[in-house]
Design a protein around this motif. Structure first.
Motif, PDB file in Angstrom:
ATOM      1  N   PHE A   1       0.810  -1.209   0.000  1.00  0.00           N
ATOM      2  CA  PHE A   1       0.000   0.000   0.000  1.00  0.00           C
ATOM      3  C   PHE A   1       0.854   1.274   0.000  1.00  0.00           C
ATOM      4  N   CYS A   2       2.156   1.111   0.079  1.00  0.00           N
ATOM      5  CA  CYS A   2       3.057   2.267   0.073  1.00  0.00           C
ATOM      6  C   CYS A   2       3.818   2.425  -1.239  1.00  0.00           C
ATOM      7  N   PHE A   3       3.643   1.465  -2.186  1.00  0.00           N
ATOM      8  CA  PHE A   3       4.384   1.597  -3.444  1.00  0.00           C
ATOM      9  C   PHE A   3       3.656   1.091  -4.675  1.00  0.00           C
ATOM     10  N   ASN A   4       2.772   0.121  -4.543  1.00  0.00           N
ATOM     11  CA  ASN A   4       2.120  -0.468  -5.707  1.00  0.00           C
ATOM     12  C   ASN A   4       0.916   0.377  -6.124  1.00  0.00           C
ATOM     13  N   GLU A   5       0.861   0.741  -7.411  1.00  0.00           N
ATOM     14  CA  GLU A   5      -0.178   1.655  -7.878  1.00  0.00           C
ATOM     15  C   GLU A   5      -1.583   1.094  -7.694  1.00  0.00           C
ATOM     16  N   SER A   6      -1.736  -0.214  -7.873  1.00  0.00           N
ATOM     17  CA  SER A   6      -3.062  -0.817  -7.711  1.00  0.00           C
ATOM     18  C   SER A   6      -3.579  -0.636  -6.291  1.00  0.00           C
TER      19      SER A   6
ATOM     20  N   GLY B   1      -4.123   3.225  -5.308  1.00  0.00           N
ATOM     21  CA  GLY B   1      -5.320   3.827  -5.887  1.00  0.00           C
ATOM     22  C   GLY B   1      -6.616   3.381  -5.248  1.00  0.00           C
ATOM     23  N   MET B   2      -6.552   2.531  -4.244  1.00  0.00           N
ATOM     24  CA  MET B   2      -7.783   2.015  -3.635  1.00  0.00           C
ATOM     25  C   MET B   2      -8.530   3.067  -2.818  1.00  0.00           C
ATOM     26  N   GLY B   3      -7.802   3.926  -2.128  1.00  0.00           N
ATOM     27  CA  GLY B   3      -8.460   4.874  -1.244  1.00  0.00           C
ATOM     28  C   GLY B   3      -9.268   4.157  -0.182  1.00  0.00           C
ATOM     29  N   PHE B   4     -10.525   4.605  -0.004  1.00  0.00           N
ATOM     30  CA  PHE B   4     -11.387   3.942   0.974  1.00  0.00           C
ATOM     31  C   PHE B   4     -11.829   2.556   0.499  1.00  0.00           C
ATOM     32  N   GLY B   5     -11.555   2.259  -0.776  1.00  0.00           N
ATOM     33  CA  GLY B   5     -11.864   0.932  -1.291  1.00  0.00           C
ATOM     34  C   GLY B   5     -11.071  -0.159  -0.614  1.00  0.00           C
TER      35      GLY B   5
ATOM     36  N   ALA C   1      -9.565  -1.659 -12.532  1.00  0.00           N
ATOM     37  CA  ALA C   1      -9.645  -0.611 -11.506  1.00  0.00           C
ATOM     38  C   ALA C   1     -10.956   0.169 -11.574  1.00  0.00           C
ATOM     39  N   GLU C   2     -11.587   0.217 -12.750  1.00  0.00           N
ATOM     40  CA  GLU C   2     -12.816   1.004 -12.894  1.00  0.00           C
ATOM     41  C   GLU C   2     -14.004   0.325 -12.206  1.00  0.00           C
ATOM     42  N   VAL C   3     -14.312  -0.881 -12.619  1.00  0.00           N
ATOM     43  CA  VAL C   3     -15.520  -1.543 -12.124  1.00  0.00           C
ATOM     44  C   VAL C   3     -15.270  -3.008 -11.773  1.00  0.00           C
ATOM     45  N   MET C   4     -14.522  -3.702 -12.602  1.00  0.00           N
ATOM     46  CA  MET C   4     -14.465  -5.162 -12.536  1.00  0.00           C
ATOM     47  C   MET C   4     -13.925  -5.683 -11.208  1.00  0.00           C
ATOM     48  N   ALA C   5     -12.880  -5.050 -10.686  1.00  0.00           N
ATOM     49  CA  ALA C   5     -12.316  -5.521  -9.417  1.00  0.00           C
ATOM     50  C   ALA C   5     -13.345  -5.417  -8.296  1.00  0.00           C
ATOM     51  N   MET C   6     -14.098  -4.316  -8.294  1.00  0.00           N
ATOM     52  CA  MET C   6     -15.110  -4.115  -7.252  1.00  0.00           C
ATOM     53  C   MET C   6     -16.210  -5.175  -7.345  1.00  0.00           C
ATOM     54  N   VAL C   7     -16.672  -5.449  -8.552  1.00  0.00           N
ATOM     55  CA  VAL C   7     -17.746  -6.433  -8.735  1.00  0.00           C
ATOM     56  C   VAL C   7     -17.266  -7.831  -8.350  1.00  0.00           C
ATOM     57  N   CYS C   8     -16.061  -8.205  -8.791  1.00  0.00           N
ATOM     58  CA  CYS C   8     -15.519  -9.524  -8.430  1.00  0.00           C
ATOM     59  C   CYS C   8     -15.388  -9.658  -6.915  1.00  0.00           C
ATOM     60  N   SER C   9     -14.938  -8.597  -6.273  1.00  0.00           N
ATOM     61  CA  SER C   9     -14.777  -8.629  -4.824  1.00  0.00           C
ATOM     62  C   SER C   9     -16.120  -8.786  -4.124  1.00  0.00           C
TER      63      SER C   9
END
Length: 272
Positions: A184-189, A192-196, A242-250
């Motif tokens: 969470f301190c270096f990987n862009e993925s 970029g999560m923020g509160f996610g 990052a837009e939608v798919m990761a959230m839906v899969c999760s």
């Protein structure tokens, strides 16, 4: 061997596993962290982020050879056995593919367009010449084998000697969560999560239950969970996801995990 001695040996195996797992991974990721946070310019190897995925594998290899452990040969014969019921391989491959189809449809509904087929599943973390199949292979050989050899290959069955399958899966998820922290301190993925990150943590927790169910059903062979993990990472770790798919899969993993917890909690039985 007395129960006290068995408990002592098991505690030692668990401590060695955690020390080697975290030590190797975090040492691999430390240069990436200081370069990102402090522009330190520390030299790094190509794919050093993926190299860190082998921490759990090394932790398992170190732990199974300690007193009371299975020994390397017996551990390999169990963890990489091909004699498990093959329906679990179908389940392990099919579930994340179902998640992916639903996620693609959700992406199309929300954004108004289907994901770009030419870049589907690809990530900027890997060389641009990598195609979908090469990327899939990388995920399975690194975070698939590297992680699952430890989390489900060693830690889950070791904890299950003392706790129920669900409780063991939840304990694995806590250690698994902590292992990811430097990313969470270096990987862009992750950055970029923020509160996610809250949803990610919940998904990982219930994902641990899903993978425990598959692993136990596979007679503790990790081959099916390696397949599940690799396909899931391919879908959720891509740039497009990052837009939608990761959230839906999760979200789908969370729902599945909740249903499994209720089922396993009532039966108290390992699936067959």
């Amino acid at each position: 061997m007395s129960s006290l001695s068995q408990h002592s040996h098991q505690s030692r195996r668990l401590l060695v596993f955690i020390a080697v797992t975290f030590g190797f991974t975090w040492i691999c990721w430390l240069p990436l962290l200081v370069n990102k946070q402090f522009s330190a310019g520390v030299p790094v190897l190509p794919g050093q982020f993926y190299l860190g995925s082998f921490g759990p594998l090394l932790g398992a290899l170190a732990s199974v050879q300690l007193p009371g452990g299975k020994g390397l040969r017996d551990w390999c014969n169990t963890a990489f056995s091909i004699t498990f019921p093959k329906k679990w391989l179908v389940i392990a491959a099919g579930l994340p593919l179902v998640y992916g189809v639903i996620a693609v449809l959700a992406h199309a509904f929300i954004t108004g367009s289907l994901p770009d087929i030419h870049t589907f599943g690809l990530t900027s973390d890997l060389p641009p010449q990598f195609n979908l199949w090469m990327t899939s292979l990388v995920w399975m050989l690194t975070f698939g084998i590297g992680e699952e050899s430890g989390w489900r290959g060693f830690l889950l069955p070791e904890l299950h000697k003392r706790y129920s399958l669900v409780t063991s899966a939840l304990l694995v998820s806590l250690i698994w969560l902590a292992w990811h922290l430097p990313a969470f301190c270096f990987n862009e993925s992750y950055l970029g999560m923020g509160f996610g990150v809250i949803g990610w943590a919940i998904s990982l927790t219930y994902g641990s239950v899903v993978l425990a169910w598959i692993c136990a059903g596979s007679r503790w062979s990790i081959i099916p969970v390696i397949v599940w993990h690799g396909i899931f990472d391919l879908l959720t770790g891509s740039d497009q996801a990052a837009e939608v798919m990761a959230m839906v899969c999760s979200m789908l993993v969370i729902v599945h995990g909740i249903l499994l917890m209720r089922k396993l909690g009532r039966s108290g039985k390992i699936p067959s």
